[in-house]
Enzyme design. Sequence first.
Site, PDB file in Angstrom:
ATOM      1  N   HIS A  73       8.011   5.607   7.101  1.00 60.61           N
ATOM      2  CA  HIS A  73       7.552   5.408   8.473  1.00 60.61           C
ATOM      3  C   HIS A  73       7.458   3.918   8.806  1.00 60.61           C
ATOM      4  O   HIS A  73       7.802   3.491   9.910  1.00 60.61           O
ATOM      5  CB  HIS A  73       6.199   6.091   8.659  1.00 60.61           C
ATOM      6  CG  HIS A  73       5.576   5.843   9.985  1.00 60.61           C
ATOM      7  ND1 HIS A  73       4.454   5.062  10.146  1.00 60.61           N
ATOM      8  CD2 HIS A  73       5.917   6.247  11.237  1.00 60.61           C
ATOM      9  CE1 HIS A  73       4.126   5.012  11.425  1.00 60.61           C
ATOM     10  NE2 HIS A  73       4.989   5.720  12.115  1.00 60.61           N
ATOM     11  N   GLU A  76      10.830   2.620   9.649  1.00 60.28           N
ATOM     12  CA  GLU A  76      11.213   2.993  11.015  1.00 60.28           C
ATOM     13  C   GLU A  76      10.718   1.941  12.012  1.00 60.28           C
ATOM     14  O   GLU A  76      11.456   1.517  12.911  1.00 60.28           O
ATOM     15  CB  GLU A  76      10.649   4.365  11.366  1.00 60.28           C
ATOM     16  CG  GLU A  76      10.893   4.795  12.800  1.00 60.28           C
ATOM     17  CD  GLU A  76       9.724   5.538  13.404  1.00 60.28           C
ATOM     18  OE1 GLU A  76       9.329   5.193  14.540  1.00 60.28           O
ATOM     19  OE2 GLU A  76       9.192   6.451  12.747  1.00 60.28           O
ATOM     20  N   HIS A  77       9.478   1.497  11.852  1.00 64.01           N
ATOM     21  CA  HIS A  77       8.941   0.465  12.741  1.00 64.01           C
ATOM     22  C   HIS A  77       9.701  -0.848  12.586  1.00 64.01           C
ATOM     23  O   HIS A  77      10.010  -1.522  13.573  1.00 64.01           O
ATOM     24  CB  HIS A  77       7.459   0.232  12.432  1.00 64.01           C
ATOM     25  CG  HIS A  77       6.540   1.219  13.075  1.00 64.01           C
ATOM     26  ND1 HIS A  77       5.620   0.866  14.034  1.00 64.01           N
ATOM     27  CD2 HIS A  77       6.405   2.560  12.906  1.00 64.01           C
ATOM     28  CE1 HIS A  77       4.951   1.944  14.421  1.00 64.01           C
ATOM     29  NE2 HIS A  77       5.402   2.982  13.742  1.00 64.01           N
ATOM     30  N   GLU A 153      -2.560   2.751  13.927  1.00 61.86           N
ATOM     31  CA  GLU A 153      -2.032   4.065  14.311  1.00 61.86           C
ATOM     32  C   GLU A 153      -2.630   5.147  13.419  1.00 61.86           C
ATOM     33  O   GLU A 153      -3.020   6.219  13.897  1.00 61.86           O
ATOM     34  CB  GLU A 153      -0.515   4.058  14.174  1.00 61.86           C
ATOM     35  CG  GLU A 153       0.164   5.373  14.556  1.00 61.86           C
ATOM     36  CD  GLU A 153       1.669   5.331  14.352  1.00 61.86           C
ATOM     37  OE1 GLU A 153       2.271   6.426  14.282  1.00 61.86           O
ATOM     38  OE2 GLU A 153       2.250   4.226  14.254  1.00 61.86           O
TER      39      GLU A 153
END
Length: 464
Positions: A73, A76-77, A153
């Site tokens: 993840h 991905e950022h 997040e």
Amino acid sequence: MPFHLPSRAALLAALVLFFSTAWAQPAPVSQFKLDNGLTLIVKPDRRAPTAVHMLWVRVGSIDEVDGTSGVAHMLEHMMFKGTKKLGPGEFSRRVAALGGEENAFTSYDYTGYYQQVPASRLPDVMALEADRFAHNQWSDEEFTKELAVVKEERRMRTDDNPRAVLFEQQRAATFVASPYHRPVIGWMGDLDSLTGDDVRAFFRRWYVPANATVVVVGDVDPQAVLKLARRTYGRIPARALPVRKPRPEPPQTGPRRLDVKAPAEQAVVSLAFKVPRLAGLEPSPDNDDALALTVLAAVLDGYSGARLDRALTQGPDRVADSAGADNGLMGRGPQLFTLTGVPAQGKTAAEVEAALREQVARVAREGVAEAELARVKTQWVASEVYKRDSVMGQAQELGHLWVQGLPLDADERLIARLRQVSAAQVQAVARKYFGDDQLTVATLIPQPRDPKARPRAVMPGARH
């Protein structure tokens, strides 16, 4: 007009046939393999002058190792933070200047990136995406800033959300060896020690052409898209794909229970049963049962007023404010059938758990009427057909099938298999998979809220 069950059953059966016939006539899909191993999937849809371009990489949290949870993840950022040609954020600014929309997503099984643009700008986004797929790079300073965004997040979406904590803890208790026991966003302790080099190594290991597919759906010509793909993605050198270890989940030999205490207004109870996944389209005991379990979930919770809704949330003796059922039909790892419920005022989580299990037991004892079976099949088939209203939905479906290793006509074949699921099969799986030995129960125990606690401010930079 009075209700006549035979007429309703006949109507629903006719609707199943209608939708299945419509589904059997899809637009042609072309699949190509570039010399470097990258797959290209193209589906024309000329209803509007737009195109969806998606890059799917068959890597997700299932491919992580302990100590670096959340790295898929995090990567991905970081894919939005630059290449040899582009600075941080410039990718998104260029897509916006083309009149497009874009974002990305990470799951247990895959990572995806997409842009929806005017069809005439497809060459531009293909060049942009191929560039960052091959040349993603960024500074440690950018990594540190984005890691703070991801940690915030996690705090907002999980740590401050009692139900999210409940489901995260339940999955961690359910799976022992399977990588599915780790959260996609990562454990906070792992994020605290994650480094830029961890993410760079993950990128070099998994972002190789043979582990990716490009899906294009819209007002396009397949051969023209193939030429574009060869000119952009085709220039990326081929590299070997690492060997994946299977990491199977050991058999569970008894029920597991956990309580999660968190500030909340209401309790929640969640029951997770280990069930087989759909590993292919060929008839087999596990594949047949996976489809029948999906139909069972629809019988319980597939429409407004389904069994769980009627039995648990309606009437003066209702035990729940809400109740649901879901079956994990397919995935790269083991799957679960879940039952969830929120106790009504004055009712306990134990009462809701008993009521949920009773509805499955009732199907096991009494079976399912043909009219009810026809209804849930019709609604599921119709929902599959309605995906065609969106080019994005079509692209997502094609990418998801590729990730799971299924053929591109799997949607049609799944509909055909669905139509063959019998009431006897639904009753059989209700009897087979819902004992205690494969069960993990998680209960949210509400705690008083801190009156001094304040909601977190939304942190800039989050993409989801």
